[in-house]
Design an enzyme around this catalytic site. Sequence first.
Site, PDB file in Angstrom:
ATOM      1  N   ASP A 302       0.848  -1.203   0.000  1.00 29.64           N
ATOM      2  CA  ASP A 302       0.000   0.000   0.000  1.00 29.64           C
ATOM      3  C   ASP A 302       0.883   1.252   0.000  1.00 29.64           C
ATOM      4  O   ASP A 302       0.863   2.057   0.923  1.00 29.64           O
ATOM      5  CB  ASP A 302      -0.904  -0.046   1.249  1.00 29.64           C
ATOM      6  CG  ASP A 302      -1.991   1.002   1.228  1.00 29.64           C
ATOM      7  OD1 ASP A 302      -2.151   1.671   0.194  1.00 29.64           O
ATOM      8  OD2 ASP A 302      -2.680   1.138   2.259  1.00 29.64           O
ATOM      9  N   ARG A 303       1.676   1.417  -1.062  1.00 34.70           N
ATOM     10  CA  ARG A 303       2.685   2.479  -1.108  1.00 34.70           C
ATOM     11  C   ARG A 303       2.099   3.836  -1.491  1.00 34.70           C
ATOM     12  O   ARG A 303       2.708   4.859  -1.269  1.00 34.70           O
ATOM     13  CB  ARG A 303       3.799   2.054  -2.077  1.00 34.70           C
ATOM     14  CG  ARG A 303       4.873   3.076  -2.339  1.00 34.70           C
ATOM     15  CD  ARG A 303       5.635   3.423  -1.062  1.00 34.70           C
ATOM     16  NE  ARG A 303       6.648   4.421  -1.325  1.00 34.70           N
ATOM     17  CZ  ARG A 303       6.416   5.703  -1.544  1.00 34.70           C
ATOM     18  NH1 ARG A 303       5.183   6.160  -1.531  1.00 34.70           N
ATOM     19  NH2 ARG A 303       7.409   6.542  -1.779  1.00 34.70           N
ATOM     20  N   LYS A 304       0.924   3.818  -2.101  1.00 41.99           N
ATOM     21  CA  LYS A 304       0.252   5.057  -2.524  1.00 41.99           C
ATOM     22  C   LYS A 304       1.219   5.986  -3.258  1.00 41.99           C
ATOM     23  O   LYS A 304       1.459   7.119  -2.857  1.00 41.99           O
ATOM     24  CB  LYS A 304      -0.371   5.799  -1.343  1.00 41.99           C
ATOM     25  CG  LYS A 304      -1.411   4.985  -0.603  1.00 41.99           C
ATOM     26  CD  LYS A 304      -2.145   5.801   0.427  1.00 41.99           C
ATOM     27  CE  LYS A 304      -3.160   4.986   1.182  1.00 41.99           C
ATOM     28  NZ  LYS A 304      -2.557   3.999   2.114  1.00 41.99           N
ATOM     29  N   TYR A 305       1.782   5.487  -4.356  1.00 45.07           N
ATOM     30  CA  TYR A 305       2.692   6.307  -5.169  1.00 45.07           C
ATOM     31  C   TYR A 305       1.981   7.577  -5.625  1.00 45.07           C
ATOM     32  O   TYR A 305       0.788   7.543  -5.935  1.00 45.07           O
ATOM     33  CB  TYR A 305       3.152   5.507  -6.390  1.00 45.07           C
ATOM     34  CG  TYR A 305       3.982   4.302  -6.022  1.00 45.07           C
ATOM     35  CD1 TYR A 305       5.293   4.456  -5.580  1.00 45.07           C
ATOM     36  CD2 TYR A 305       3.443   3.021  -6.092  1.00 45.07           C
ATOM     37  CE1 TYR A 305       6.055   3.345  -5.226  1.00 45.07           C
ATOM     38  CE2 TYR A 305       4.202   1.909  -5.745  1.00 45.07           C
ATOM     39  CZ  TYR A 305       5.504   2.084  -5.312  1.00 45.07           C
ATOM     40  OH  TYR A 305       6.252   0.997  -4.961  1.00 45.07           O
TER      41      TYR A 305
END
Length: 475
Positions: A302-305
Amino acid sequence: MSEELKLESLAVQLFEINAVKFGEYKSKSGITTPVYLDLRVIVSYPDVMQIISRLIRDHALEGSKCDHLCGVPYTALPIATLLSVEAKIPMLMRRKEAKAYGTKKMIEGHYKAGQKCLIIEDVVTSGSSVLETVKDLRREGLVAQEAIIILDREQGGRENLAANDVSVKSLFTMTNLINILLKNKKIDNNMALKVLDYLRNTKAPTSEKPEDRTQLTFEKRAELATNEIAKQLFDVMATKKTNLCVSVDLTTTTCILDLLEKVGEHVCLVKTHADIIEDFSTDFITRLKSLAKRFNFLILEDRKYADIGNTVSLQYAKGLHKVSEWADCVTAHSLPGEGILKAINGATNGVRKGVFLLAEMSSEGNLITPEYTDKTVSMASNFPSLICGFVSQNKNTFNQPGLIQLTPGVQLESTKDDLGQVYNTPEKVMLEKGADVVVVGRGILSAKNPAAEALVYKEALWKNYLKRVSGKMEL
Ligand code: 5BU
């Protein structure tokens, strides 16, 4: 005066004030039409406005049980306002664009989900303007199933609206209006025939009722998925009979691996935040992958780039975490534009990967507007083999059955935390909010017995999934 005579006199007045015009006009779609309606001018004729609103109140409103009225912006707004005052029915107002700051409401006024809202519109050709308002009202949980319009151009709008569960009552149909004007010698026979001929031959494209993705089984949806990871996730859900995703928001590898030993059998997806792990290592990844294989779950980082494409391709493939090497899928913001998706696509080295785009967030006061959400969904349509779905809180965000709605912000009780997280119950997210995969973090992590708690979540979610695919939802 009878209703018929009132309508006849109104038709003549509309002709006289130039709200109905005959000649050669270009319609919105570029087609030349022999008849043109411009009801915007009625604001200059208070008598006409009053006649219209009273005709609607006395005849068309009959039998409609509505809690609110809502005019389709802008032409129908004054009519809806007058009608609201005359019929004493509260009005709602739909914005055309969400406000850029402050509250991002599309619908102004006081209302509660579940209340009925009647739509008022001037002219319907294809029905698309009414549908935009219907969509915004439904997004707020309002029931929008009826519309009253002044004129039905009889070019397919009524059918398109019916296909979207909206029934239409009109003061006039075009045929009816033409016959009145002919009878009153406002137009001649030739013009009447020309218009009727035009109507017969020029229909708006019909829209079929879209299938409700939430009523289809995960097995069926696996067949419709265009992204391989989405397909695999649907298959895992169907096989393991679970749509629970555990969010392992723990800061040491031992805690994470211990937890997954306990809950791995109950989940379809494990969601990580690699950057909160203090002792991240390749050994941890090896163990995580082996648990994924043993328990048959997928891994979502869940890195939410949210950066420009070039930076994201480095963040995704390089650095300490080398996410592209172990995560089946990742989360990304649509904010930077399509470059972010091109970057992730280019960095996968041909290995099958997936992206969940953030269409909505669960936290209070987040700045995502309905317009942003819609544009995010459109952006995804250009990357069918990369996108596995959306992080979203609402059923109406998208309807492609091959995509997955990932919904965080879930606990057994509807509550909030101290930092703005808002929780809904498993039943609510499954039956009302359209969730497919449901993310639970602290609800499981903070439980005395995480394995037992994961089982409780899994069963609560699956029970409601079965209910919605059996078509026996009481909404
Ligand atoms: P919780 O403990 O169930 O509140 O954890 C929820 C997780 O989902 C947490 O890892 C968040 O980063 C993640 N999340 C979220 O809560 N809300 C969102 O809108 C998005 C992600 Br996007």
